[in-house]
Design a protein around this motif. Structure first.
Motif, PDB file in Angstrom:
ATOM      1  N   GLY A 288      40.568  46.101  26.782  1.00 23.42           N
ATOM      2  CA  GLY A 288      39.943  46.018  25.467  1.00 23.42           C
ATOM      3  C   GLY A 288      39.082  44.769  25.330  1.00 23.42           C
ATOM      4  O   GLY A 288      39.204  43.814  26.098  1.00 23.42           O
ATOM      5  N   GLU A 289      38.219  44.783  24.323  1.00 26.51           N
ATOM      6  CA  GLU A 289      37.319  43.648  24.108  1.00 26.51           C
ATOM      7  C   GLU A 289      38.083  42.367  23.794  1.00 26.51           C
ATOM      8  O   GLU A 289      37.717  41.285  24.257  1.00 26.51           O
ATOM      9  CB  GLU A 289      36.341  43.966  22.976  1.00 26.51           C
ATOM     10  CG  GLU A 289      35.251  44.950  23.346  1.00 26.51           C
ATOM     11  CD  GLU A 289      34.220  45.051  22.225  1.00 26.51           C
ATOM     12  OE1 GLU A 289      33.272  44.246  22.226  1.00 26.51           O
ATOM     13  OE2 GLU A 289      34.380  45.929  21.360  1.00 26.51           O
ATOM     14  N   VAL A 290      39.151  42.481  22.992  1.00 26.81           N
ATOM     15  CA  VAL A 290      39.913  41.295  22.636  1.00 26.81           C
ATOM     16  C   VAL A 290      40.573  40.698  23.877  1.00 26.81           C
ATOM     17  O   VAL A 290      40.557  39.475  24.081  1.00 26.81           O
ATOM     18  CB  VAL A 290      40.962  41.635  21.556  1.00 26.81           C
ATOM     19  CG1 VAL A 290      41.942  40.485  21.358  1.00 26.81           C
ATOM     20  CG2 VAL A 290      40.273  41.955  20.227  1.00 26.81           C
ATOM     21  N   ARG A 291      41.140  41.547  24.728  1.00 27.67           N
ATOM     22  CA  ARG A 291      41.774  41.046  25.954  1.00 27.67           C
ATOM     23  C   ARG A 291      40.741  40.364  26.848  1.00 27.67           C
ATOM     24  O   ARG A 291      41.003  39.288  27.412  1.00 27.67           O
ATOM     25  CB  ARG A 291      42.441  42.208  26.689  1.00 27.67           C
ATOM     26  CG  ARG A 291      43.067  41.846  28.034  1.00 27.67           C
ATOM     27  CD  ARG A 291      44.215  40.832  27.892  1.00 27.67           C
ATOM     28  NE  ARG A 291      44.910  40.677  29.162  1.00 27.67           N
ATOM     29  CZ  ARG A 291      45.990  41.371  29.510  1.00 27.67           C
ATOM     30  NH1 ARG A 291      46.495  42.286  28.692  1.00 27.67           N
ATOM     31  NH2 ARG A 291      46.576  41.153  30.667  1.00 27.67           N
ATOM     32  N   ARG A 292      39.564  40.965  26.976  1.00 27.67           N
ATOM     33  CA  ARG A 292      38.527  40.352  27.815  1.00 27.67           C
ATOM     34  C   ARG A 292      38.114  38.994  27.258  1.00 27.67           C
ATOM     35  O   ARG A 292      37.904  38.040  28.016  1.00 27.67           O
ATOM     36  CB  ARG A 292      37.322  41.289  27.935  1.00 27.67           C
ATOM     37  CG  ARG A 292      37.558  42.491  28.852  1.00 27.67           C
ATOM     38  CD  ARG A 292      36.244  43.162  29.231  1.00 27.67           C
ATOM     39  NE  ARG A 292      35.592  43.756  28.063  1.00 27.67           N
ATOM     40  CZ  ARG A 292      35.803  44.995  27.646  1.00 27.67           C
ATOM     41  NH1 ARG A 292      36.660  45.771  28.296  1.00 27.67           N
ATOM     42  NH2 ARG A 292      35.169  45.479  26.592  1.00 27.67           N
ATOM     43  N   ALA A 293      37.980  38.904  25.934  1.00 27.04           N
ATOM     44  CA  ALA A 293      37.575  37.632  25.326  1.00 27.04           C
ATOM     45  C   ALA A 293      38.663  36.571  25.482  1.00 27.04           C
ATOM     46  O   ALA A 293      38.370  35.398  25.751  1.00 27.04           O
ATOM     47  CB  ALA A 293      37.247  37.839  23.850  1.00 27.04           C
ATOM     48  N   ALA A 294      39.935  36.970  25.325  1.00 25.73           N
ATOM     49  CA  ALA A 294      41.035  36.017  25.469  1.00 25.73           C
ATOM     50  C   ALA A 294      41.144  35.519  26.903  1.00 25.73           C
ATOM     51  O   ALA A 294      41.363  34.326  27.148  1.00 25.73           O
ATOM     52  CB  ALA A 294      42.348  36.664  25.028  1.00 25.73           C
ATOM     53  N   ASP A 295      40.982  36.440  27.856  1.00 29.53           N
ATOM     54  CA  ASP A 295      40.996  36.032  29.259  1.00 29.53           C
ATOM     55  C   ASP A 295      39.819  35.115  29.585  1.00 29.53           C
ATOM     56  O   ASP A 295      39.969  34.108  30.301  1.00 29.53           O
ATOM     57  CB  ASP A 295      40.954  37.269  30.166  1.00 29.53           C
ATOM     58  CG  ASP A 295      42.323  37.902  30.368  1.00 29.53           C
ATOM     59  OD1 ASP A 295      43.330  37.166  30.332  1.00 29.53           O
ATOM     60  OD2 ASP A 295      42.381  39.126  30.550  1.00 29.53           O
ATOM     61  N   ARG A 296      38.650  35.463  29.076  1.00 35.17           N
ATOM     62  CA  ARG A 296      37.478  34.633  29.316  1.00 35.17           C
ATOM     63  C   ARG A 296      37.664  33.247  28.717  1.00 35.17           C
ATOM     64  O   ARG A 296      37.283  32.241  29.331  1.00 35.17           O
ATOM     65  CB  ARG A 296      36.230  35.302  28.728  1.00 35.17           C
ATOM     66  CG  ARG A 296      34.940  34.483  28.836  1.00 35.17           C
ATOM     67  CD  ARG A 296      34.577  34.178  30.269  1.00 35.17           C
ATOM     68  NE  ARG A 296      33.391  33.320  30.359  1.00 35.17           N
ATOM     69  CZ  ARG A 296      32.999  32.711  31.473  1.00 35.17           C
ATOM     70  NH1 ARG A 296      33.678  32.854  32.601  1.00 35.17           N
ATOM     71  NH2 ARG A 296      31.919  31.958  31.472  1.00 35.17           N
ATOM     72  N   PHE A 297      38.261  33.171  27.535  1.00 33.96           N
ATOM     73  CA  PHE A 297      38.501  31.871  26.912  1.00 33.96           C
ATOM     74  C   PHE A 297      39.360  31.008  27.836  1.00 33.96           C
ATOM     75  O   PHE A 297      39.043  29.834  28.076  1.00 33.96           O
ATOM     76  CB  PHE A 297      39.200  32.044  25.561  1.00 33.96           C
ATOM     77  CG  PHE A 297      39.444  30.745  24.842  1.00 33.96           C
ATOM     78  CD1 PHE A 297      38.548  30.266  23.913  1.00 33.96           C
ATOM     79  CD2 PHE A 297      40.578  29.976  25.113  1.00 33.96           C
ATOM     80  CE1 PHE A 297      38.750  29.047  23.265  1.00 33.96           C
ATOM     81  CE2 PHE A 297      40.801  28.762  24.478  1.00 33.96           C
ATOM     82  CZ  PHE A 297      39.883  28.307  23.551  1.00 33.96           C
ATOM     83  N   ASP A 298      40.445  31.561  28.348  1.00 36.33           N
ATOM     84  CA  ASP A 298      41.323  30.778  29.216  1.00 36.33           C
ATOM     85  C   ASP A 298      40.624  30.380  30.506  1.00 36.33           C
ATOM     86  O   ASP A 298      40.824  29.271  31.025  1.00 36.33           O
ATOM     87  CB  ASP A 298      42.595  31.561  29.520  1.00 36.33           C
ATOM     88  CG  ASP A 298      43.528  31.643  28.311  1.00 36.33           C
ATOM     89  OD1 ASP A 298      43.352  30.852  27.368  1.00 36.33           O
ATOM     90  OD2 ASP A 298      44.421  32.516  28.314  1.00 36.33           O
ATOM     91  N   ASP A 299      39.777  31.259  31.046  1.00 33.18           N
ATOM     92  CA  ASP A 299      39.024  30.919  32.257  1.00 33.18           C
ATOM     93  C   ASP A 299      38.065  29.760  31.992  1.00 33.18           C
ATOM     94  O   ASP A 299      37.939  28.831  32.807  1.00 33.18           O
ATOM     95  CB  ASP A 299      38.237  32.133  32.752  1.00 33.18           C
ATOM     96  CG  ASP A 299      39.123  33.190  33.404  1.00 33.18           C
ATOM     97  OD1 ASP A 299      40.252  32.860  33.815  1.00 33.18           O
ATOM     98  OD2 ASP A 299      38.681  34.357  33.487  1.00 33.18           O
ATOM     99  N   VAL A 300      37.379  29.814  30.860  1.00 32.88           N
ATOM    100  CA  VAL A 300      36.416  28.756  30.531  1.00 32.88           C
ATOM    101  C   VAL A 300      37.149  27.451  30.226  1.00 32.88           C
ATOM    102  O   VAL A 300      36.685  26.359  30.588  1.00 32.88           O
ATOM    103  CB  VAL A 300      35.518  29.188  29.356  1.00 32.88           C
ATOM    104  CG1 VAL A 300      34.580  28.058  28.937  1.00 32.88           C
ATOM    105  CG2 VAL A 300      34.704  30.416  29.729  1.00 32.88           C
TER     106      VAL A 300
END
Length: 373
Positions: A288-300
Motif C-alpha cells: 500500500g501507499e502508506v507502507r511504501r511511504a513509511a518504509d521510504r521514511f525509515d530508509d531516508v
C-alpha cells in the motif's frame, strides 16, 4: 492505552562524575544519544498539527528541534575533542519508541504522540531544569539517589570535564583531531551556531549553550543566546513548552515562580491528526501507499544518520549536504500524518498514519552503500 517500553539503546552511565577519559567519552556518547532521542517526538508533534493551525506552537516546537540539532553537533564536537568517536549510524543509537526517558528518577515514557497535552507534559519532563538537584558527589546527594533530570546529567559532565582538566592537563585532555570539528561554515540555523571545541573554555561554552537553551540561564525563564550569539533572547525550551501548555506567553519580567503573565497564546487542541503512539511499519499493509511511504521514511532517515556520522567523524562539510534529505523527510512525514490509518479498526477510531523511526542495521547498510555509490 498501555504501551510497551523499549530497553535502553546504549548503556546508561553510572551515577557518578566521570573518572577518566573513557568514562567521559561514555557520558558524552550517552548525551549524544539523548539529544537525538528528543527529536522524533518533537517532530511528530509538529507534523500531526493540521495544516495552517496552531502556528505559534508549531514554530515554537520547530525552534526547539533546530536547537536540539545544534546540541547534537556541540556534543559531537566535545566528544571528538577528548579523543572519542561519535556513534550515530547504528540501530542502537536510535530509540525504539515508546522509550524510557534516561537520567530521570521518575518513570517518564517518551512516545511518538500527536500534538496535545500529553505530548507537552512529556516534553516538560525531558527539559526539566537542573537546579532541582546537584550532581553526584555533592554533599546533599546520596549515592542511591539516582539521576533526577537531564540537566543534572549535564552538570555532571561539566564537573567531569573540570576535574579531568585538572588531573590530565588541558592540552592532554583536549587532544582530539581538530579536523573533526564542525564549525559555523558547516552548520547554521537560527538557534545559535556551531563552533569548534578545542580547549576548556570552548568545552564549557558548549555545555552552557546546551543547558541554558534547555532550562534557562541563571534560573530565569530565558536562554543566553543574546549574550553568546548576539541573537534575540527567548524562553528556554522548558518554558517554550510551558507557554504552549498554559496558552500564555512569558513576559520580559516573568520568572519560573510567577509563570507566564504575557499575552494569550492561541492553541486549538482539536486541530490535530491523532496517531497511535505504538505504531509500527508492520501495521501498514504491504504494497500500500502508506507502507511504501513509511518504509521510504525509515530508509531516508537511515541515510541522514549515515551522513551525520560522516560529518561528526571527519567530514564536517557533509552537514551542508543534509538539507535535501531533511526536506524529503519533512514531506514524507507530512504526507503520512495526513492519511487515515489503513487498518480499519484504527481508522474507525479516527487515527492517522505516522512515521515510526524503525532504523535497523540493514537499512543503515543500504544507506552506506548509497552514499558510497
Amino acid at each position: 492505552m498501555t504501551v510497551m517500553l523499549s530497553p535502553a539503546v546504549l548503556p546508561e552511565p553510572p551515577f557518578r562524575v566521570p573518572r577518566d577519559r573513557a568514562d567521559l567519552q561514555l557520558f558524552l556518547q550517552a548525551a549524544l544519544t539523548l539529544e537525538h532521542l528528543t527529536i522524533p517526538p518533537y517532530l511528530t508533534a509538529m507534523h500531526t498539527m493540521r495544516a495552517g493551525t496552531n502556528r505559534p506552537a508549531f514554530f515554537a516546537i520547530r525552534s526547539v528541534v533546530l536547537e536540539e540539532m545544534l546540541h547534537m553537533t556541540l556534543v559531537a564536537n566535545l566528544l571528538n575533542a577528548v579523543g572519542g568517536r561519535p556513534l550515530v549510524a547504528h540501530s542502537r543509537f536510535v530509540s525504539a519508541y515508546p522509550a524510557r526517558l534516561p537520567f530521570s528518577r521518575d518513570d517518564v515514557t517518551v512516545a511518538l504522540r500527536h500534538f496535545g497535552v500529553e505530548a507537552l507534559e512529556t516534553f516538560l519532563a525531558v527539559e526539566r531544569p537542573a537546579y532541582v538537584a546537584e550532581p553526584p558527589g555533592h554533599p546533599s546527594v546520596r549515592e542511591d539517589d539516582g539521576w533526577t533530570s537531564v540537566g543534572q546529567f549535564y552538570r555532571t559532565i561539566r564537573e567531569g570535564v573540570l576535574r579531568l582538566t585538572d588531573e590530565l592537563g588541558e592540552r592532554e585532555l583536549f587532544r582530539g583531531d581538530p579536523a573533526r570539528q564542525v564549525g559555523p561554515r558547516d552548520f547554521y540555523n537560527s538557534g545559535g551556531e556551531a563552533f569548534p571545541v578545542t580547549d576548556l573554555a570552548s568545552a564549557l561554552t558548549a555545555l552552557r549553550v546546551i543547558t541554558e537553551q534547555g532550562e534557562g540561564a541563571d534560573r530565569t525563564v530565558f536562554d543566553s543566546d543574546d549574550r553568546l550569539f548576539g541573537e534575540a533572547r527567548q524562553p528556554a525550551h522548558y518554558f517554550r513548552f510551558d507557554e504552549i501548555l498554559r496558552q500564555r506567553s512569558y513576559g520580559p519580567h516573568d520568572t519560573p515562580a510567577t509563570g507566564p503573565t504575557g499575552p494569550a497564546l492561541a492553541v486549538t487542541w482539536h486541530d490535530v491528526q491523532p496517531i497511535d503512539p505504538a505504531a509500527r511499519v508492520a501495521d501498514y499493509p504491504p504494497g500500500g501507499e502508506v507502507r511504501r511511504a513509511a518504509d521510504r521514511f525509515d530508509d531516508v532517515y537511515a541515510l541522514l544518520l549515515c551522513v551525520l556520522e560522516r560529518a561528526f567523524t571527519g567530514d564536517p562539510g557533509a552537514l551542508r549536504r543534509t538539507v535535501p534529505t531533511m526536506l524529503e523527510l519533512r514531506d514524507l512525514a507530512g504526507w503520512l500524518c495526513r492519511n487515515p490509518h489503513p487498518d480499519p479498526e484504527r481508522r474507525a477510531r479516527g487515527l492517522f498514519a505516522s512515521p515510526t523511526y524503525e532504523i535497523t542495521n540493514s537499512r543503515l547498510a543500504r544507506a552506506r552503500s548509497e552514499l558510497a555509490g
